[in-house]
Design a protein around this motif. Structure first.
Motif, PDB file in Angstrom:
ATOM      1  N   THR A 121       0.963  -1.012   0.058  1.00  0.00           N
ATOM      2  CA  THR A 121       0.020  -0.210  -0.045  1.00  0.00           C
ATOM      3  C   THR A 121       0.916   1.270  -0.014  1.00  0.00           C
ATOM      4  O   THR A 121       1.879   1.445   0.945  1.00  0.00           O
ATOM      5  CB  THR A 121      -0.905   0.142   1.288  1.00  0.00           C
ATOM      6  OG1 THR A 121      -1.767  -1.141   1.277  1.00  0.00           O
ATOM      7  CG2 THR A 121      -1.849   1.134   1.126  1.00  0.00           C
ATOM      8  N   THR A 122       0.718   2.061  -0.783  1.00  0.00           N
ATOM      9  CA  THR A 122       1.277   3.545  -0.885  1.00  0.00           C
ATOM     10  C   THR A 122       0.320   4.604  -0.186  1.00  0.00           C
ATOM     11  O   THR A 122      -0.531   4.684  -0.547  1.00  0.00           O
ATOM     12  CB  THR A 122       1.644   3.964  -2.513  1.00  0.00           C
ATOM     13  OG1 THR A 122       2.315   2.889  -3.135  1.00  0.00           O
ATOM     14  CG2 THR A 122       2.414   5.091  -2.400  1.00  0.00           C
ATOM     15  N   LEU A 123       1.212   5.066   0.924  1.00  0.00           N
ATOM     16  CA  LEU A 123       0.188   6.034   1.564  1.00  0.00           C
ATOM     17  C   LEU A 123       0.831   7.461   1.316  1.00  0.00           C
ATOM     18  O   LEU A 123       2.133   7.704   1.297  1.00  0.00           O
ATOM     19  CB  LEU A 123       0.460   5.886   3.264  1.00  0.00           C
ATOM     20  CG  LEU A 123      -0.394   6.660   4.075  1.00  0.00           C
ATOM     21  CD1 LEU A 123      -1.851   6.324   3.803  1.00  0.00           C
ATOM     22  CD2 LEU A 123      -0.159   6.480   5.666  1.00  0.00           C
ATOM     23  N   LEU A 124      -0.384   8.163   1.049  1.00  0.00           N
ATOM     24  CA  LEU A 124       0.133   9.526   0.674  1.00  0.00           C
ATOM     25  C   LEU A 124      -0.317  10.425   1.865  1.00  0.00           C
ATOM     26  O   LEU A 124      -1.512  10.390   2.148  1.00  0.00           O
ATOM     27  CB  LEU A 124      -0.602  10.243  -0.569  1.00  0.00           C
ATOM     28  CG  LEU A 124      -0.424   9.498  -1.983  1.00  0.00           C
ATOM     29  CD1 LEU A 124      -1.204  10.115  -3.036  1.00  0.00           C
ATOM     30  CD2 LEU A 124       1.212   9.683  -2.080  1.00  0.00           C
ATOM     31  N   ARG A 125       0.348  11.324   2.540  1.00  0.00           N
ATOM     32  CA  ARG A 125       0.212  11.894   3.692  1.00  0.00           C
ATOM     33  C   ARG A 125      -0.434  13.385   3.263  1.00  0.00           C
ATOM     34  O   ARG A 125      -0.244  13.642   2.041  1.00  0.00           O
ATOM     35  CB  ARG A 125       1.308  12.328   4.433  1.00  0.00           C
ATOM     36  CG  ARG A 125       2.126  10.912   5.179  1.00  0.00           C
ATOM     37  CD  ARG A 125       3.363  11.257   5.839  1.00  0.00           C
ATOM     38  NE  ARG A 125       3.434  12.056   7.046  1.00  0.00           N
ATOM     39  CZ  ARG A 125       3.073  11.729   8.120  1.00  0.00           C
ATOM     40  NH1 ARG A 125       2.956  10.508   8.370  1.00  0.00           N
ATOM     41  NH2 ARG A 125       2.672  12.662   9.122  1.00  0.00           N
ATOM     42  N   PRO A 126      -1.203  14.085   3.894  1.00  0.00           N
ATOM     43  CA  PRO A 126      -1.718  15.229   3.572  1.00  0.00           C
ATOM     44  C   PRO A 126      -0.667  16.343   3.207  1.00  0.00           C
ATOM     45  O   PRO A 126       0.615  16.303   3.459  1.00  0.00           O
ATOM     46  CB  PRO A 126      -2.233  15.801   4.749  1.00  0.00           C
ATOM     47  CG  PRO A 126      -2.392  14.737   5.765  1.00  0.00           C
ATOM     48  CD  PRO A 126      -1.477  13.489   5.644  1.00  0.00           C
ATOM     49  N   GLY A 127      -0.997  16.785   2.021  1.00  0.00           N
ATOM     50  CA  GLY A 127       0.201  17.480   1.343  1.00  0.00           C
ATOM     51  C   GLY A 127       0.989  16.765   0.366  1.00  0.00           C
ATOM     52  O   GLY A 127       1.644  17.319  -0.656  1.00  0.00           O
ATOM     53  N   ASP A 128       0.995  15.375   0.175  1.00  0.00           N
ATOM     54  CA  ASP A 128       1.866  14.759  -0.807  1.00  0.00           C
ATOM     55  C   ASP A 128       0.847  14.585  -2.126  1.00  0.00           C
ATOM     56  O   ASP A 128      -0.261  14.643  -1.849  1.00  0.00           O
ATOM     57  CB  ASP A 128       1.851  13.451  -0.233  1.00  0.00           C
ATOM     58  CG  ASP A 128       3.010  13.266   0.935  1.00  0.00           C
ATOM     59  OD1 ASP A 128       3.330  14.427   1.280  1.00  0.00           O
ATOM     60  OD2 ASP A 128       3.030  12.345   1.602  1.00  0.00           O
ATOM     61  N   SER A 129       1.675  14.290  -3.005  1.00  0.00           N
ATOM     62  CA  SER A 129       0.791  13.880  -4.382  1.00  0.00           C
ATOM     63  C   SER A 129       1.431  12.851  -5.161  1.00  0.00           C
ATOM     64  O   SER A 129       2.751  12.671  -5.120  1.00  0.00           O
ATOM     65  CB  SER A 129       0.441  15.322  -5.186  1.00  0.00           C
ATOM     66  OG  SER A 129       1.732  15.511  -5.713  1.00  0.00           O
ATOM     67  N   ALA A 130       0.601  12.194  -6.258  1.00  0.00           N
ATOM     68  CA  ALA A 130       1.100  11.213  -6.935  1.00  0.00           C
ATOM     69  C   ALA A 130       0.645  11.349  -8.297  1.00  0.00           C
ATOM     70  O   ALA A 130      -0.606  11.696  -8.501  1.00  0.00           O
ATOM     71  CB  ALA A 130       0.790   9.803  -6.428  1.00  0.00           C
ATOM     72  N   VAL A 131       1.627  11.111  -9.059  1.00  0.00           N
ATOM     73  CA  VAL A 131       1.156  10.988 -10.676  1.00  0.00           C
ATOM     74  C   VAL A 131       1.425   9.930 -11.397  1.00  0.00           C
ATOM     75  O   VAL A 131       2.633   9.387 -11.136  1.00  0.00           O
ATOM     76  CB  VAL A 131       1.723  12.212 -11.375  1.00  0.00           C
ATOM     77  CG1 VAL A 131       1.468  12.175 -13.262  1.00  0.00           C
ATOM     78  CG2 VAL A 131       1.243  13.745 -10.969  1.00  0.00           C
ATOM     79  N   VAL A 132       0.434   9.135 -11.873  1.00  0.00           N
ATOM     80  CA  VAL A 132       0.749   7.893 -12.676  1.00  0.00           C
ATOM     81  C   VAL A 132       1.447   8.052 -14.012  1.00  0.00           C
ATOM     82  O   VAL A 132       0.903   9.060 -14.834  1.00  0.00           O
ATOM     83  CB  VAL A 132      -0.527   7.001 -12.949  1.00  0.00           C
ATOM     84  CG1 VAL A 132      -0.376   5.804 -13.552  1.00  0.00           C
ATOM     85  CG2 VAL A 132      -1.362   6.931 -11.392  1.00  0.00           C
ATOM     86  N   ASP A 133       2.507   7.383 -14.295  1.00  0.00           N
ATOM     87  CA  ASP A 133       3.322   7.859 -15.523  1.00  0.00           C
ATOM     88  C   ASP A 133       3.002   6.857 -16.391  1.00  0.00           C
ATOM     89  O   ASP A 133       1.923   5.720 -16.202  1.00  0.00           O
ATOM     90  CB  ASP A 133       4.558   7.866 -15.381  1.00  0.00           C
ATOM     91  CG  ASP A 133       5.638   6.718 -15.303  1.00  0.00           C
ATOM     92  OD1 ASP A 133       4.946   5.706 -15.258  1.00  0.00           O
ATOM     93  OD2 ASP A 133       6.704   6.929 -15.245  1.00  0.00           O
ATOM     94  N   GLY A 134       3.484   6.763 -17.841  1.00  0.00           N
ATOM     95  CA  GLY A 134       2.992   5.742 -18.743  1.00  0.00           C
ATOM     96  C   GLY A 134       3.213   4.294 -18.436  1.00  0.00           C
ATOM     97  O   GLY A 134       2.716   3.541 -19.007  1.00  0.00           O
TER      98      GLY A 134
END
Lengths: 146, 527
Positions: A121-134
């Motif tokens: 599981t990848t956890l993003l804390r408040p303020g983090d962000s993720a982008v899915v690449d190709g």
């Protein structure tokens, strides 16, 4: 190869071409002496496994790419929200949950969020962000808006 | 320190010596023919200085920490340094030299540099068979197999074919015996090559100065650790189940006297040597003290070398069960000295309560089976060892479960798959923790184990597990656990009926199951 009765084996290189048993036996005795300091010429020898390596050119394959998404995850990628405790002393807060296998290229997720898959599981804390690449990788930016 | 020996060189040489004994160990395992060596690691390799003092020892078997040095010193005295020549390899399996059973074959190679002996490279390995009666108990050394005094098996590079033929005729599996001998030669020659390289690189005088510096440094650390133990006289006793022949307990009685930086262990009240096969020689009695001493003073310091043991003095008159004299039977030499080690911890518990550990299962957990292999029709001898048992608790921790006994250190249990592949008549049914077998207390004792084999051919089975009557003990009021219910044989599907299988080989008909168990042990309940 090993002497009959031994457990461990010694791996020897063999040149291309016809293999002469007597020469192979001598090479084993010599290899055994070099590696272990002792040999037993005349003792029966056995071959336990043969290894072959082959090299040829194959056409380069285009990498598999994820289908592009809309920039935000589909409804199919969303799982029910759940409560997650981020800071000791604060209460748990609602956290979006996504299924990684259903994300598409270009999808962007803002923390707090949990991205689940079978093995982690990848956890993003408040303020983090993720982008899915190709390729399906998650590019994380930690504390982007903190 | 020597003018030419700076501390950095000394440290590099020390690291090298550990590396050399590790390489000797690897080469022995990789070339051995017998499972007890390459899987269970019942062997010891070592380097010794020109006087036979231990420079570095690669232990499968801590109980052999003194046996090799003892044998090397005896070789030096017997042959004389002038009687040894480059290319010689010496051999013995004299149990009264090694302190142990005849299966322990000792091979010693004098390493020459600059025209004189600078070191000895030696190995001890447990051969699968050395002749003697199969199973049951023995009453003297002569029923336990062939005995070779100190001989030269290789003279100036030429193997003695007559000696090899004598060995070949006296063992049940000559291919294993001679194969293992070659593996031992590989190990000592590895040591020879590497020590010769070291001597060439630094010079023999620097090398010898490095040995002395290492002994002195280890001695200083060990003496400092002994000074931290309060002065006084401490005594502990225990009893062994029986001697394998006579009914009746066998007393283990240990007195430890701490006097400044001297650690004196008096073993003169130990039981006299016994009628059965539980005797060991003086090298074993002294080694047992060394095992306990090392554990209490410098357990993690390497290499294991003679300097570490200088503060330990042992009072050991001849003729006790750990200093037995010919013709005592010694096949099960390893069992009693483990309780001796436990008793040293027990004696010192009031003085160093934070270091002390309650009694452990104190046995290798060996079972042997022999019969005809249904596939090959050949005789097979199967040694089931080593089996883990429960260890004692300490003030700050519960005891370990299913762990090999202290005197067997790095010895492993052979993987089930390896045993099944080699013997078609055996199938492992289970290897399990025995629930609630550890002693109770604030800190609990570790759990013992049960191992069950299904027998698929006619065979005879022996289990020589100790502490089936006399359980291990707790410390600081911790209760004893139950003793080990050792046993063998129940019809498949029937209700369990364990029978003692220590003395007489117990016939196991096809379809029966044999089992070997190890004790759980007591805890130390801290108030």
């Amino acid at each position: 190869m090993r002497y009959v009765g031994q457990e461990h084996v010694l791996t020897l290189p063999v040149e291309d071409g016809r293999i002469e048993p007597s020469a192979l036996g001598l090479a084993f005795d010599e290899g055994h002496r070099a590696r272990f300091g002792h040999a037993a010429p005349g003792q029966p020898i056995e071959i336990v496994s043969l290894r072959v390596s082959a090299v040829r050119a194959i056409p380069r394959r285009a990498p598999e790419l994820l289908a592009p998404g809309s920039g935000t995850p589909d409804a199919a990628a969303q799982r029910p929200e759940r409560l997650v405790l981020f800071e000791i002393g604060e209460g748990p807060r609602p956290c979006a949950v996504y299924e990684r296998a259903a994300l598409r290229a270009g999808d962007r997720i803002e923390g707090p969020a949990a991205i689940e898959e079978e093995t982690t599981t990848t956890l993003l804390r408040p303020g983090d962000s993720a982008v899915v690449d190709g390729s399906g990788a998650l590019l994380l930016e930690i504390g982007a808006s903190r | 320190m020597n003018d030419r020996l700076d501390p950095i060189t000394a440290e590099i040489i020390r690291g090298n010596l550990v590396g050399i004994t590790n390489e000797m160990k690897t080469n022995l395992m990789r070339t051995a023919y017998n499972q007890i060596i390459y899987e269970a690691q019942d062997f010891t390799v070592g380097l010794f200085d020109a006087d036979g003092e231990t420079v570095s020892i690669g232990l499968g078997l801590p109980m052999f920490v003194g046996g090799l040095s003892h044998a090397v010193k005896a070789m030096i005295e017997h042959f004389g340094v002038d009687g040894m020549h480059p290319g010689d390899v010496l051999l013995t399996n004299d149990g009264f030299l090694s302190g142990s059973h005849l299966n322990h074959i000792i091979v010693v190679l004098p390493v020459f540099a600059g025209g004189h002996v600078v070191a000895y490279s030696a190995s001890m390995a447990h051969w699968a068979d050395v002749g003697g009666v199969l199973g049951g108990t023995t009453h003297d050394i002569y029923s336990e197999g062939f005995q070779l005094p100190m001989v030269k098996i290789v003279k100036a590079g030429v193997e003695d074919r007559e000696l090899l033929a004598i060995i070949e005729l006296n063992v049940r599996f000559s291919n294993l015996a001679l194969g293992d001998l070659r593996a031992q030669l590989a190990a000592v020659r590895t040591g020879e090559t590497r020590v010769t390289e070291l001597a060439a690189r630094y010079g023999t005088d620097v090398l010898e100065a490095a040995f002395r510096a290492m002994f002195d440094a280890s001695e200083r650390r060990a003496r400092a650790a002994v000074r931290a133990i309060p002065d006084g006289e401490y005594r502990a006793t225990a009893e062994m189940d029986d001697d394998g022949v006579r009914v009746g307990r066998v007393p283990i009685d240990v007195t430890v006297r701490i006097d400044g930086d001297r650690f004196i262990v008096d073993l003169s009240r130990m039981s006299p040597q016994v009628a059965g096969y539980y005797n060991s020689g003086a090298a074993a009695g002294i080694s047992a003290v060394h095992v306990a001493f090392k554990a209490l003073t410098s357990p993690t310091e390497g290499p294991v070398n003679a300097g570490s043991f200088r503060p330990a003095e042992v009072i050991l008159p001849p003729g006790t069960v750990v200093s037995a004299e010919r013709p005592a039977a010694m096949r099960w030499w390893m069992t009693y000295p483990m309780t001796l080690v436990d008793c040293i911890f027990r004696a010192l518990a009031p003085a160093v309560p934070d270091l002390a550990i309650a009694g452990h299962h104190a046995d290798i957990g060996v079972a042997t089976a022999f019969g005809q292999d249904p596939l090959t029709g050949q005789l097979f001898v199967f040694v089931h060892a080593a089996q883990g048992g429960g260890w004692g608790a300490r003030r700050d921790a519960d005891g370990e479960s299913a762990t090999i006994c202290i005197n067997d250190g790095d010895t492993h249990n052979t993987p089930i798959e390896a045993n099944e592949v080699k013997r078609s008549g055996l199938l492992a049914v289970r290897y399990a923790l025995r629930p609630d077998s550890g002693g109770a207390g604030e800190r609990r004792g570790g759990l013992g184990t049960t191992f069950e084999w299904q027998v698929e051919t006619d065979m005879r089975f022996n289990s020589s597990v100790e502490r089936t009557v006399m359980a291990p003990w707790g410390l600081e009021g911790g209760p004893r656990p139950c003793p080990t219910p050792s046993g063998a044989g129940r019809p498949m599907g029937g209700s369990p009926r364990w029978r003692a299988a220590r003395r007489t080989p117990f016939p196991s008909p096809p379809g029966s199951r044999s089992s070997s168990r190890q004790a759980g042990v007591a805890a130390s309940a801290t108030p």
